[in-house]
Design a protein around this motif. Sequence first.
Motif, mmCIF file in Angstrom:
data_model
loop_
_atom_site.group_PDB
_atom_site.id
_atom_site.type_symbol
_atom_site.label_atom_id
_atom_site.label_comp_id
_atom_site.label_asym_id
_atom_site.label_seq_id
_atom_site.Cartn_x
_atom_site.Cartn_y
_atom_site.Cartn_z
ATOM 1 N N ARG A 114 18.862 58.054 -135.980
ATOM 2 C CA ARG A 114 17.569 58.721 -136.139
ATOM 3 C C ARG A 114 16.450 57.757 -135.763
ATOM 4 O O ARG A 114 16.564 56.530 -135.925
ATOM 5 N N GLU A 115 15.348 58.299 -135.338
ATOM 6 C CA GLU A 115 14.199 57.493 -134.909
ATOM 7 C C GLU A 115 13.459 56.834 -136.069
ATOM 8 O O GLU A 115 12.794 55.812 -135.883
ATOM 9 N N ASP A 116 13.595 57.415 -137.273
ATOM 10 C CA ASP A 116 12.774 56.958 -138.400
ATOM 11 C C ASP A 116 13.483 55.959 -139.305
ATOM 12 O O ASP A 116 13.097 55.759 -140.451
ATOM 13 N N VAL A 117 14.555 55.330 -138.802
ATOM 14 C CA VAL A 117 15.242 54.312 -139.607
ATOM 15 C C VAL A 117 14.981 52.936 -139.006
ATOM 16 O O VAL A 117 14.596 52.805 -137.844
ATOM 17 N N SER A 118 15.230 51.898 -139.789
ATOM 18 C CA SER A 118 14.978 50.531 -139.321
ATOM 19 C C SER A 118 16.214 49.976 -138.623
ATOM 20 O O SER A 118 17.329 50.482 -138.779
ATOM 21 N N LEU A 119 16.000 48.889 -137.879
ATOM 22 C CA LEU A 119 17.122 48.228 -137.221
ATOM 23 C C LEU A 119 18.111 47.677 -138.245
ATOM 24 O O LEU A 119 19.323 47.662 -138.004
ATOM 25 N N PHE A 120 17.607 47.242 -139.390
ATOM 26 C CA PHE A 120 18.479 46.741 -140.460
ATOM 27 C C PHE A 120 19.437 47.831 -140.926
ATOM 28 O O PHE A 120 20.641 47.589 -141.095
ATOM 29 N N GLU A 121 18.941 49.041 -141.105
ATOM 30 C CA GLU A 121 19.782 50.160 -141.548
ATOM 31 C C GLU A 121 20.818 50.520 -140.484
ATOM 32 O O GLU A 121 21.970 50.839 -140.813
ATOM 33 N N GLN A 159 26.763 49.915 -124.883
ATOM 34 C CA GLN A 159 25.566 49.098 -124.671
ATOM 35 C C GLN A 159 24.310 49.744 -125.238
ATOM 36 O O GLN A 159 23.310 49.067 -125.457
ATOM 37 N N GLU A 160 24.351 51.055 -125.456
ATOM 38 C CA GLU A 160 23.185 51.762 -125.993
ATOM 39 C C GLU A 160 23.617 52.768 -127.051
ATOM 40 O O GLU A 160 24.754 53.247 -127.045
ATOM 41 N N LEU A 161 22.684 53.056 -127.940
ATOM 42 C CA LEU A 161 22.865 54.119 -128.929
ATOM 43 C C LEU A 161 21.912 55.251 -128.580
ATOM 44 O O LEU A 161 20.813 55.028 -128.063
ATOM 45 N N LEU A 162 22.325 56.479 -128.870
ATOM 46 C CA LEU A 162 21.492 57.647 -128.611
ATOM 47 C C LEU A 162 20.564 57.885 -129.801
ATOM 48 O O LEU A 162 21.014 57.886 -130.957
ATOM 49 N N VAL A 163 19.288 58.108 -129.512
ATOM 50 C CA VAL A 163 18.293 58.303 -130.566
ATOM 51 C C VAL A 163 17.859 59.764 -130.577
ATOM 52 O O VAL A 163 17.483 60.322 -129.534
ATOM 53 N N LEU A 186 11.176 49.767 -136.746
ATOM 54 C CA LEU A 186 11.746 51.122 -136.684
ATOM 55 C C LEU A 186 12.345 51.378 -135.310
ATOM 56 O O LEU A 186 11.856 50.872 -134.295
ATOM 57 N N VAL A 187 13.383 52.186 -135.290
ATOM 58 C CA VAL A 187 14.034 52.548 -134.031
ATOM 59 C C VAL A 187 13.040 53.196 -133.066
ATOM 60 O O VAL A 187 13.083 52.954 -131.851
ATOM 61 N N SER A 188 12.113 53.972 -133.597
ATOM 62 C CA SER A 188 11.153 54.703 -132.763
ATOM 63 C C SER A 188 10.299 53.784 -131.896
ATOM 64 O O SER A 188 9.762 54.203 -130.869
ATOM 65 N N GLU A 189 10.164 52.500 -132.301
ATOM 66 C CA GLU A 189 9.332 51.560 -131.552
ATOM 67 C C GLU A 189 10.065 50.959 -130.350
ATOM 68 O O GLU A 189 9.453 50.304 -129.508
ATOM 69 N N LEU A 190 11.367 51.164 -130.248
ATOM 70 C CA LEU A 190 12.158 50.498 -129.209
ATOM 71 C C LEU A 190 12.920 51.481 -128.319
ATOM 72 O O LEU A 190 13.849 51.094 -127.623
ATOM 73 N N LEU A 210 18.609 53.421 -127.549
ATOM 74 C CA LEU A 210 18.339 52.150 -128.210
ATOM 75 C C LEU A 210 19.356 51.146 -127.691
ATOM 76 O O LEU A 210 20.561 51.300 -127.899
ATOM 77 N N SER A 211 18.872 50.098 -127.019
ATOM 78 C CA SER A 211 19.748 49.068 -126.497
ATOM 79 C C SER A 211 20.306 48.213 -127.629
ATOM 80 O O SER A 211 19.591 47.879 -128.588
ATOM 81 N N LEU A 212 21.598 47.852 -127.523
ATOM 82 C CA LEU A 212 22.193 46.970 -128.526
ATOM 83 C C LEU A 212 21.543 45.592 -128.498
ATOM 84 O O LEU A 212 21.503 44.896 -129.512
ATOM 85 N N VAL A 213 21.039 45.195 -127.325
ATOM 86 C CA VAL A 213 20.324 43.915 -127.226
ATOM 87 C C VAL A 213 19.051 43.967 -128.063
ATOM 88 O O VAL A 213 18.745 43.037 -128.826
ATOM 89 N N ASP A 214 18.292 45.082 -127.949
ATOM 90 C CA ASP A 214 17.081 45.238 -128.761
ATOM 91 C C ASP A 214 17.421 45.315 -130.242
ATOM 92 O O ASP A 214 16.676 44.819 -131.097
ATOM 93 N N LEU A 215 18.552 45.930 -130.546
ATOM 94 C CA LEU A 215 18.975 46.060 -131.937
ATOM 95 C C LEU A 215 19.163 44.688 -132.588
ATOM 96 O O LEU A 215 18.881 44.495 -133.780
ATOM 97 N N ILE A 216 19.606 43.716 -131.812
ATOM 98 C CA ILE A 216 19.898 42.392 -132.343
ATOM 99 C C ILE A 216 18.675 41.470 -132.330
ATOM 100 O O ILE A 216 18.405 40.743 -133.283
ATOM 101 N N LYS A 217 17.909 41.505 -131.257
ATOM 102 C CA LYS A 217 16.884 40.459 -131.078
ATOM 103 C C LYS A 217 15.544 40.752 -131.751
ATOM 104 O O LYS A 217 14.737 39.829 -131.923
#
Length: 467
Positions: free
Chosen positions: A166-173, A190-194, A218-222, A205-212
Amino acid sequence: MSTPMPDQERPSTLQGDYNPAEYSAEYKLLYLQGLVADKAYDAITEFLEKQSEYEIASLLESFPPQNRLLIWAQVPEHLKGEVLAELDFDTRQPLMENISSKEISLFTQDLDAQDISEILDTVTESVRTSVMATLDEDIRIQVNKLDTYEDWEVGSYMDPDLIQVREDVSLFEVQNWLRENDELLDDESQELLVVDQSQQLLGLLSLVDLIKHDQNTLVSELIDPAITINDRLDIQDAAAIFRSEDIRFAPVINSHGELVGQLNGEDIMEIIQDDVDSTMKNLAGVSQDEELFAPILTSAKSRSIWLGINLGTALLAAAVIGQFEAVLAEVVALAILMPVVASMGGIAGSQTLTVVIRGMAMGQIGGSNRLWLLNKELWVGAINGIIWAIIMAFIAQLWFHDAKISAVIGFAIAINMTVANVSGISIPLLLKRMNIDPALSASVILTTVTDIIGFMSFLGLASVLIL
Protein backbone atom coordinates in the motif's frame (compact mmCIF):
# COMPACT_ATOMS: atom_id res chain seq x y z
CA MET A 1 35.14 -33.58 -16.77
CA SER A 2 33.34 -34.23 -20.06
CA THR A 3 35.22 -35.20 -23.18
CA PRO A 4 34.40 -34.57 -26.85
CA MET A 5 32.27 -37.26 -28.47
CA PRO A 6 32.03 -38.14 -32.17
CA ASP A 7 28.54 -37.69 -33.62
CA GLN A 8 28.12 -41.40 -34.30
CA GLU A 9 29.23 -42.50 -30.79
CA ARG A 10 26.57 -43.13 -28.21
CA PRO A 11 27.74 -42.29 -24.66
CA SER A 12 27.48 -45.26 -22.36
CA THR A 13 28.08 -43.27 -19.17
CA LEU A 14 28.19 -39.70 -17.98
CA GLN A 15 31.81 -39.44 -17.03
CA GLY A 16 33.23 -38.34 -13.70
CA ASP A 17 31.33 -36.13 -11.26
CA TYR A 18 28.17 -35.35 -13.19
CA ASN A 19 27.57 -31.66 -13.86
CA PRO A 20 24.52 -31.08 -16.12
CA ALA A 21 25.98 -27.86 -17.49
CA GLU A 22 28.94 -29.74 -18.98
CA TYR A 23 26.82 -31.83 -21.32
CA SER A 24 24.97 -30.71 -24.44
CA ALA A 25 21.29 -31.46 -25.04
CA GLU A 26 22.26 -33.92 -27.78
CA TYR A 27 24.70 -35.73 -25.47
CA LYS A 28 21.98 -36.17 -22.85
CA LEU A 29 19.52 -37.36 -25.48
CA LEU A 30 21.95 -40.00 -26.77
CA TYR A 31 22.71 -41.14 -23.24
CA LEU A 32 19.01 -41.45 -22.36
CA GLN A 33 18.34 -43.31 -25.62
CA GLY A 34 20.91 -45.86 -24.52
CA LEU A 35 19.25 -46.27 -21.12
CA VAL A 36 15.82 -46.68 -22.72
CA ALA A 37 17.14 -49.25 -25.20
CA ASP A 38 18.63 -51.21 -22.29
CA LYS A 39 15.49 -50.73 -20.16
CA ALA A 40 17.74 -49.52 -17.34
CA TYR A 41 14.90 -48.09 -15.24
CA ASP A 42 16.87 -47.26 -12.12
CA ALA A 43 19.55 -45.53 -14.19
CA ILE A 44 16.86 -43.52 -16.03
CA THR A 45 15.43 -42.35 -12.70
CA GLU A 46 18.87 -41.44 -11.41
CA PHE A 47 19.64 -39.52 -14.60
CA LEU A 48 16.33 -37.62 -14.57
CA GLU A 49 16.84 -36.65 -10.92
CA LYS A 50 19.77 -34.52 -12.05
CA GLN A 51 17.84 -32.67 -14.77
CA SER A 52 15.62 -29.60 -14.46
CA GLU A 53 11.94 -29.75 -15.36
CA TYR A 54 12.74 -27.90 -18.61
CA GLU A 55 15.35 -30.46 -19.61
CA ILE A 56 13.10 -33.41 -18.79
CA ALA A 57 10.27 -31.91 -20.83
CA SER A 58 12.62 -31.34 -23.77
CA LEU A 59 13.91 -34.92 -23.53
CA LEU A 60 10.39 -36.35 -23.44
CA GLU A 61 9.47 -34.36 -26.55
CA SER A 62 12.60 -35.76 -28.26
CA PHE A 63 11.33 -39.36 -28.12
CA PRO A 64 8.66 -41.12 -30.19
CA PRO A 65 5.32 -41.52 -28.34
CA GLN A 66 5.87 -45.21 -27.51
CA ASN A 67 9.00 -44.38 -25.47
CA ARG A 68 7.54 -41.41 -23.60
CA LEU A 69 5.39 -43.48 -21.25
CA LEU A 70 8.40 -45.56 -20.24
CA ILE A 71 10.46 -42.44 -19.48
CA TRP A 72 7.53 -40.71 -17.77
CA ALA A 73 7.14 -43.62 -15.36
CA GLN A 74 10.71 -43.02 -14.18
CA VAL A 75 10.35 -39.25 -13.65
CA PRO A 76 10.72 -38.52 -9.91
CA GLU A 77 7.34 -37.85 -8.32
CA HIS A 78 8.34 -34.44 -6.96
CA LEU A 79 9.17 -33.24 -10.50
CA LYS A 80 6.16 -34.59 -12.38
CA GLY A 81 3.91 -31.57 -11.85
CA GLU A 82 6.53 -29.08 -13.05
CA VAL A 83 7.40 -31.30 -16.03
CA LEU A 84 3.74 -31.60 -17.09
CA ALA A 85 3.41 -27.80 -17.05
CA GLU A 86 6.41 -27.45 -19.38
CA LEU A 87 5.24 -30.00 -21.97
CA ASP A 88 3.39 -29.12 -25.15
CA PHE A 89 -0.32 -29.97 -25.09
CA ASP A 90 0.01 -32.84 -27.58
CA THR A 91 2.84 -34.42 -25.58
CA ARG A 92 1.17 -33.92 -22.20
CA GLN A 93 -2.25 -35.32 -23.13
CA PRO A 94 -1.27 -38.99 -23.69
CA LEU A 95 0.79 -39.00 -20.50
CA MET A 96 -2.22 -37.89 -18.46
CA GLU A 97 -4.79 -40.30 -19.87
CA ASN A 98 -4.26 -42.86 -17.11
CA ILE A 99 -3.46 -40.47 -14.26
CA SER A 100 -6.15 -40.24 -11.56
CA SER A 101 -7.42 -36.96 -10.15
CA LYS A 102 -5.81 -37.91 -6.82
CA GLU A 103 -2.39 -38.21 -8.48
CA ILE A 104 -2.85 -34.91 -10.32
CA SER A 105 -3.72 -33.26 -7.01
CA LEU A 106 -0.44 -34.52 -5.58
CA PHE A 107 1.52 -33.30 -8.62
CA THR A 108 -0.01 -29.82 -8.43
CA GLN A 109 0.01 -29.17 -4.69
CA ASP A 110 3.20 -27.06 -4.81
CA LEU A 111 2.66 -25.45 -8.23
CA ASP A 112 1.60 -21.89 -8.94
CA ALA A 113 -1.72 -21.00 -10.57
CA GLN A 114 -0.21 -20.65 -14.05
CA ASP A 115 1.20 -24.17 -14.07
CA ILE A 116 -1.95 -25.68 -12.59
CA SER A 117 -4.12 -23.96 -15.17
CA GLU A 118 -1.84 -25.28 -17.93
CA ILE A 119 -2.13 -28.85 -16.66
CA LEU A 120 -5.90 -28.74 -16.08
CA ASP A 121 -6.45 -27.62 -19.67
CA THR A 122 -5.61 -31.21 -20.64
CA VAL A 123 -8.02 -33.13 -18.38
CA THR A 124 -11.75 -33.86 -18.47
CA GLU A 125 -14.21 -31.61 -16.67
CA SER A 126 -14.86 -34.18 -13.94
CA VAL A 127 -11.13 -34.58 -13.19
CA ARG A 128 -10.71 -30.82 -13.24
CA THR A 129 -13.53 -30.38 -10.71
CA SER A 130 -12.01 -33.00 -8.40
CA VAL A 131 -8.56 -31.42 -8.53
CA MET A 132 -9.88 -27.88 -8.06
CA ALA A 133 -11.66 -28.99 -4.88
CA THR A 134 -8.31 -29.96 -3.33
CA LEU A 135 -6.57 -26.66 -4.05
CA ASP A 136 -5.88 -23.92 -1.56
CA GLU A 137 -8.60 -21.28 -1.80
CA ASP A 138 -6.27 -18.51 -2.99
CA ILE A 139 -4.79 -20.75 -5.70
CA ARG A 140 -8.26 -21.89 -6.77
CA ILE A 141 -9.39 -18.27 -7.18
CA GLN A 142 -6.28 -17.50 -9.25
CA VAL A 143 -6.79 -20.54 -11.51
CA ASN A 144 -10.43 -19.59 -12.08
CA LYS A 145 -9.33 -16.05 -12.92
CA LEU A 146 -6.85 -17.29 -15.53
CA ASP A 147 -9.51 -19.49 -17.12
CA THR A 148 -11.77 -16.49 -17.81
CA TYR A 149 -9.41 -15.29 -20.54
CA GLU A 150 -9.11 -16.37 -24.17
CA ASP A 151 -5.94 -18.18 -25.23
CA TRP A 152 -4.62 -15.12 -27.09
CA GLU A 153 -5.21 -12.60 -24.28
CA VAL A 154 -2.55 -11.35 -21.87
CA GLY A 155 -4.66 -12.47 -18.92
CA SER A 156 -4.21 -16.14 -19.76
CA TYR A 157 -0.40 -15.74 -19.56
CA MET A 158 -0.08 -13.44 -16.54
CA ASP A 159 1.00 -14.42 -13.05
CA PRO A 160 -1.93 -13.56 -10.73
CA ASP A 161 0.20 -14.06 -7.60
CA LEU A 162 1.44 -10.56 -6.80
CA ILE A 163 3.76 -8.87 -4.32
CA GLN A 164 2.01 -5.58 -3.65
CA VAL A 165 2.20 -2.92 -0.96
CA ARG A 166 0.00 0.00 0.00
CA GLU A 167 1.10 3.57 -0.62
CA ASP A 168 0.34 4.75 2.92
CA VAL A 169 2.79 2.49 4.79
CA SER A 170 6.40 3.18 5.73
CA LEU A 171 9.50 1.49 4.36
CA PHE A 172 10.08 0.03 7.84
CA GLU A 173 6.69 -1.72 7.73
CA VAL A 174 7.37 -3.06 4.23
CA GLN A 175 10.74 -4.50 5.25
CA ASN A 176 9.25 -6.18 8.33
CA TRP A 177 6.48 -7.68 6.20
CA LEU A 178 8.99 -9.05 3.68
CA ARG A 179 11.11 -10.58 6.45
CA GLU A 180 8.05 -12.33 7.87
CA ASN A 181 7.14 -13.60 4.39
CA ASP A 182 10.59 -14.29 2.98
CA GLU A 183 9.19 -16.78 0.42
CA LEU A 184 7.55 -13.92 -1.48
CA LEU A 185 10.75 -12.60 -3.07
CA ASP A 186 12.87 -14.58 -5.51
CA ASP A 187 16.33 -13.89 -6.93
CA GLU A 188 14.88 -11.90 -9.83
CA SER A 189 12.62 -9.55 -7.86
CA GLN A 190 13.64 -5.91 -8.19
CA GLU A 191 10.41 -3.95 -7.67
CA LEU A 192 7.24 -4.14 -5.62
CA LEU A 193 3.84 -3.13 -6.98
CA VAL A 194 2.21 -0.20 -5.18
CA VAL A 195 -1.60 0.06 -4.97
CA ASP A 196 -4.14 2.23 -3.19
CA GLN A 197 -7.05 1.05 -1.04
CA SER A 198 -9.19 0.23 -4.10
CA GLN A 199 -6.45 -1.90 -5.73
CA GLN A 200 -5.69 0.78 -8.33
CA LEU A 201 -2.08 0.49 -9.46
CA LEU A 202 -0.03 3.57 -8.58
CA GLY A 203 3.43 2.47 -9.69
CA LEU A 204 6.52 0.59 -8.54
CA LEU A 205 8.74 0.62 -5.47
CA SER A 206 12.35 -0.30 -6.18
CA LEU A 207 14.02 -2.66 -3.71
CA VAL A 208 17.06 -0.37 -3.89
CA ASP A 209 14.92 2.57 -2.70
CA LEU A 210 13.41 0.33 -0.04
CA ILE A 211 16.86 -0.22 1.46
CA LYS A 212 18.68 3.08 1.01
CA HIS A 213 16.05 5.60 2.16
CA ASP A 214 15.06 6.55 5.70
CA GLN A 215 12.86 3.78 7.14
CA ASN A 216 10.19 6.28 8.22
CA THR A 217 9.68 7.39 4.61
CA LEU A 218 6.24 6.54 3.19
CA VAL A 219 6.01 4.35 0.12
CA SER A 220 4.00 7.08 -1.63
CA GLU A 221 7.10 9.32 -1.70
CA LEU A 222 9.19 6.84 -3.72
CA ILE A 223 6.76 5.52 -6.34
CA ASP A 224 8.22 5.09 -9.83
CA PRO A 225 5.96 5.06 -12.91
CA ALA A 226 5.12 1.66 -14.42
CA ILE A 227 4.45 0.54 -17.99
CA THR A 228 1.19 -1.38 -17.72
CA ILE A 229 -0.45 -3.97 -19.96
CA ASN A 230 -4.22 -4.43 -20.29
CA ASP A 231 -5.40 -7.93 -19.43
CA ARG A 232 -7.45 -8.18 -22.66
CA LEU A 233 -4.60 -7.13 -24.96
CA ASP A 234 -3.40 -9.58 -27.61
CA ILE A 235 -0.32 -11.35 -26.23
CA GLN A 236 1.58 -10.65 -29.48
CA ASP A 237 1.03 -6.92 -28.98
CA ALA A 238 2.24 -7.27 -25.40
CA ALA A 239 5.40 -9.00 -26.64
CA ALA A 240 6.02 -6.07 -28.99
CA ILE A 241 5.72 -3.66 -26.03
CA PHE A 242 8.27 -5.70 -24.05
CA ARG A 243 10.70 -5.54 -26.95
CA SER A 244 10.26 -1.85 -27.67
CA GLU A 245 10.38 -0.74 -24.03
CA ASP A 246 13.11 -3.25 -23.05
CA ILE A 247 11.32 -4.20 -19.83
CA ARG A 248 11.64 -7.32 -17.67
CA PHE A 249 8.07 -7.45 -16.43
CA ALA A 250 4.88 -5.38 -16.56
CA PRO A 251 1.90 -5.03 -14.20
CA VAL A 252 -1.38 -6.19 -15.77
CA ILE A 253 -4.49 -4.10 -15.17
CA ASN A 254 -8.13 -4.52 -16.18
CA SER A 255 -10.34 -1.97 -17.91
CA HIS A 256 -11.03 -0.30 -14.54
CA GLY A 257 -7.33 0.22 -13.82
CA GLU A 258 -7.29 -2.44 -11.10
CA LEU A 259 -4.16 -4.54 -10.69
CA VAL A 260 -4.96 -8.15 -11.64
CA GLY A 261 -1.57 -9.74 -12.35
CA GLN A 262 1.95 -9.47 -13.65
CA LEU A 263 3.37 -10.41 -17.04
CA ASN A 264 6.93 -11.73 -16.73
CA GLY A 265 9.77 -11.64 -19.23
CA GLU A 266 10.14 -15.44 -19.20
CA ASP A 267 6.50 -15.78 -20.30
CA ILE A 268 7.12 -13.32 -23.13
CA MET A 269 10.22 -15.24 -24.21
CA GLU A 270 8.09 -18.38 -24.41
CA ILE A 271 5.52 -16.54 -26.52
CA ILE A 272 8.21 -15.22 -28.87
CA GLN A 273 9.69 -18.73 -29.24
CA ASP A 274 6.25 -20.20 -29.95
CA ASP A 275 5.64 -17.45 -32.51
CA VAL A 276 8.98 -18.21 -34.22
CA ASP A 277 8.14 -21.93 -34.32
CA SER A 278 4.68 -21.18 -35.70
CA THR A 279 6.05 -18.85 -38.38
CA MET A 280 8.65 -21.40 -39.49
CA LYS A 281 6.00 -24.11 -39.79
CA ASN A 282 3.57 -21.83 -41.62
CA LEU A 283 6.22 -20.76 -44.11
CA ALA A 284 6.80 -24.43 -44.91
CA GLY A 285 3.09 -25.23 -45.14
CA VAL A 286 3.09 -27.36 -41.97
CA SER A 287 0.35 -27.28 -39.34
CA GLN A 288 1.22 -25.27 -36.22
CA ASP A 289 0.10 -28.22 -34.08
CA GLU A 290 2.37 -30.79 -35.72
CA GLU A 291 5.19 -31.89 -33.44
CA LEU A 292 8.42 -33.58 -34.47
CA PHE A 293 7.34 -37.07 -33.37
CA ALA A 294 3.67 -36.85 -34.31
CA PRO A 295 2.10 -40.09 -35.65
CA ILE A 296 2.69 -40.82 -39.35
CA LEU A 297 -0.94 -40.35 -40.43
CA THR A 298 -1.27 -37.13 -38.41
CA SER A 299 1.80 -35.60 -40.07
CA ALA A 300 0.73 -36.82 -43.52
CA LYS A 301 -2.74 -35.31 -43.10
CA SER A 302 -1.50 -31.94 -41.78
CA ARG A 303 0.92 -31.54 -44.69
CA SER A 304 -1.33 -32.86 -47.46
CA ILE A 305 -3.56 -29.79 -47.49
CA TRP A 306 -0.75 -27.45 -48.51
CA LEU A 307 0.71 -30.03 -50.86
CA GLY A 308 -2.66 -30.09 -52.60
CA ILE A 309 -2.72 -26.30 -52.80
CA ASN A 310 0.82 -26.33 -54.16
CA LEU A 311 -0.19 -28.89 -56.81
CA GLY A 312 -2.98 -26.57 -57.91
CA THR A 313 -0.61 -23.63 -58.28
CA ALA A 314 1.92 -25.82 -60.11
CA LEU A 315 -0.77 -26.88 -62.59
CA LEU A 316 -1.60 -23.21 -63.12
CA ALA A 317 2.04 -22.52 -63.97
CA ALA A 318 2.05 -25.58 -66.25
CA ALA A 319 -1.00 -24.22 -68.03
CA VAL A 320 0.92 -21.00 -68.72
CA ILE A 321 3.79 -23.04 -70.21
CA GLY A 322 1.29 -24.94 -72.34
CA GLN A 323 0.32 -21.73 -74.11
CA PHE A 324 3.84 -21.55 -75.56
CA GLU A 325 4.10 -25.11 -76.81
CA ALA A 326 5.06 -24.00 -80.32
CA VAL A 327 8.10 -22.00 -79.28
CA LEU A 328 9.28 -24.76 -76.90
CA ALA A 329 9.01 -27.34 -79.67
CA GLU A 330 10.99 -25.10 -81.99
CA VAL A 331 13.84 -24.18 -79.60
CA VAL A 332 14.96 -26.95 -77.24
CA ALA A 333 17.35 -24.58 -75.44
CA LEU A 334 14.37 -22.73 -73.94
CA ALA A 335 13.24 -25.86 -72.08
CA ILE A 336 16.73 -26.21 -70.64
CA LEU A 337 16.93 -22.60 -69.45
CA MET A 338 13.32 -22.14 -68.30
CA PRO A 339 13.83 -23.49 -64.72
CA VAL A 340 16.63 -20.94 -64.18
CA VAL A 341 14.22 -18.03 -64.58
CA ALA A 342 11.69 -19.44 -62.11
CA SER A 343 14.39 -20.39 -59.61
CA MET A 344 16.07 -16.96 -59.57
CA GLY A 345 12.72 -15.24 -59.10
CA GLY A 346 11.71 -17.68 -56.40
CA ILE A 347 14.81 -17.18 -54.27
CA ALA A 348 14.73 -13.39 -54.67
CA GLY A 349 11.10 -13.28 -53.58
CA SER A 350 11.70 -15.65 -50.66
CA GLN A 351 14.53 -13.46 -49.35
CA THR A 352 12.26 -10.42 -49.31
CA LEU A 353 9.33 -12.39 -47.88
CA THR A 354 11.40 -13.71 -44.97
CA VAL A 355 12.68 -10.26 -44.02
CA VAL A 356 9.21 -8.70 -44.32
CA ILE A 357 7.40 -11.36 -42.26
CA ARG A 358 10.04 -11.05 -39.54
CA GLY A 359 9.58 -7.28 -39.55
CA MET A 360 5.82 -7.67 -39.28
CA ALA A 361 6.20 -10.10 -36.38
CA MET A 362 8.46 -7.57 -34.62
CA GLY A 363 5.94 -4.77 -35.19
CA GLN A 364 8.39 -2.81 -37.35
CA ILE A 365 6.25 -2.42 -40.48
CA GLY A 366 3.30 -0.07 -40.66
CA GLY A 367 2.11 3.36 -41.75
CA SER A 368 4.35 5.37 -44.09
CA ASN A 369 7.32 3.01 -43.94
CA ARG A 370 5.43 0.44 -46.06
CA LEU A 371 5.74 2.63 -49.16
CA TRP A 372 9.42 3.24 -48.42
CA LEU A 373 10.04 -0.50 -48.15
CA LEU A 374 8.10 -1.16 -51.34
CA ASN A 375 10.27 1.35 -53.21
CA LYS A 376 13.42 -0.12 -51.64
CA GLU A 377 12.56 -3.69 -52.70
CA LEU A 378 11.72 -2.49 -56.21
CA TRP A 379 15.24 -1.09 -56.59
CA VAL A 380 16.93 -4.03 -54.85
CA GLY A 381 15.11 -6.39 -57.21
CA ALA A 382 15.97 -4.29 -60.26
CA ILE A 383 19.67 -3.98 -59.37
CA ASN A 384 20.10 -7.66 -58.58
CA GLY A 385 17.98 -8.57 -61.56
CA ILE A 386 20.20 -6.62 -63.97
CA ILE A 387 23.41 -7.99 -62.44
CA TRP A 388 22.33 -11.63 -62.64
CA ALA A 389 20.65 -11.11 -66.00
CA ILE A 390 24.00 -10.03 -67.48
CA ILE A 391 25.78 -12.97 -65.87
CA MET A 392 23.21 -15.50 -67.09
CA ALA A 393 23.08 -14.00 -70.57
CA PHE A 394 26.87 -14.37 -70.80
CA ILE A 395 26.64 -18.02 -69.67
CA ALA A 396 23.84 -18.72 -72.18
CA GLN A 397 25.92 -17.17 -74.97
CA LEU A 398 28.88 -19.43 -74.13
CA TRP A 399 26.53 -22.41 -73.96
CA PHE A 400 24.27 -21.99 -77.00
CA HIS A 401 26.07 -19.33 -79.11
CA ASP A 402 22.76 -17.61 -79.86
CA ALA A 403 22.38 -13.90 -79.12
CA LYS A 404 18.57 -14.07 -79.19
CA ILE A 405 18.43 -16.82 -76.56
CA SER A 406 20.93 -14.89 -74.42
CA ALA A 407 18.79 -11.75 -74.67
CA VAL A 408 15.60 -13.65 -73.77
CA ILE A 409 17.07 -15.27 -70.65
CA GLY A 410 18.65 -11.99 -69.54
CA PHE A 411 15.51 -9.87 -69.88
CA ALA A 412 13.33 -12.58 -68.31
CA ILE A 413 15.55 -12.86 -65.22
CA ALA A 414 15.65 -9.08 -64.77
CA ILE A 415 11.86 -8.85 -65.03
CA ASN A 416 11.12 -11.81 -62.75
CA MET A 417 13.55 -10.84 -60.00
CA THR A 418 12.17 -7.29 -59.90
CA VAL A 419 8.58 -8.50 -59.74
CA ALA A 420 9.56 -11.14 -57.15
CA ASN A 421 11.00 -8.54 -54.76
CA VAL A 422 7.95 -6.31 -55.07
CA SER A 423 5.67 -9.33 -54.56
CA GLY A 424 7.70 -10.40 -51.53
CA ILE A 425 6.59 -7.29 -49.65
CA SER A 426 3.21 -6.53 -51.24
CA ILE A 427 1.72 -10.03 -50.78
CA PRO A 428 2.18 -10.25 -46.97
CA LEU A 429 0.99 -6.65 -46.52
CA LEU A 430 -2.14 -7.41 -48.55
CA LEU A 431 -2.80 -10.63 -46.64
CA LYS A 432 -2.44 -8.83 -43.31
CA ARG A 433 -4.98 -6.24 -44.42
CA MET A 434 -7.34 -9.13 -45.21
CA ASN A 435 -6.74 -10.56 -41.69
CA ILE A 436 -4.97 -13.63 -43.11
CA ASP A 437 -1.73 -14.83 -41.50
CA PRO A 438 1.01 -13.88 -44.01
CA ALA A 439 3.30 -16.67 -42.80
CA LEU A 440 0.63 -19.24 -43.62
CA SER A 441 -0.27 -18.21 -47.17
CA ALA A 442 2.30 -15.80 -48.56
CA SER A 443 4.92 -18.37 -49.64
CA VAL A 444 2.45 -20.34 -51.77
CA ILE A 445 1.12 -17.21 -53.46
CA LEU A 446 4.63 -15.88 -54.01
CA THR A 447 5.76 -19.13 -55.65
CA THR A 448 2.78 -18.98 -58.00
CA VAL A 449 3.47 -15.36 -58.93
CA THR A 450 7.19 -15.87 -59.61
CA ASP A 451 6.56 -19.03 -61.64
CA ILE A 452 3.86 -17.45 -63.80
CA ILE A 453 5.71 -14.14 -64.31
CA GLY A 454 8.95 -16.00 -65.00
CA PHE A 455 7.47 -18.37 -67.56
CA MET A 456 5.35 -15.70 -69.25
CA SER A 457 8.21 -13.23 -69.57
CA PHE A 458 10.68 -15.88 -70.76
CA LEU A 459 8.43 -17.67 -73.24
CA GLY A 460 6.65 -14.48 -74.28
CA LEU A 461 9.92 -12.78 -75.17
CA ALA A 462 11.06 -15.94 -76.95
CA SER A 463 7.89 -15.93 -79.04
CA VAL A 464 8.54 -12.35 -80.11
CA LEU A 465 12.33 -12.46 -80.64
CA ILE A 466 12.94 -16.03 -81.89
CA LEU A 467 9.88 -17.30 -83.77
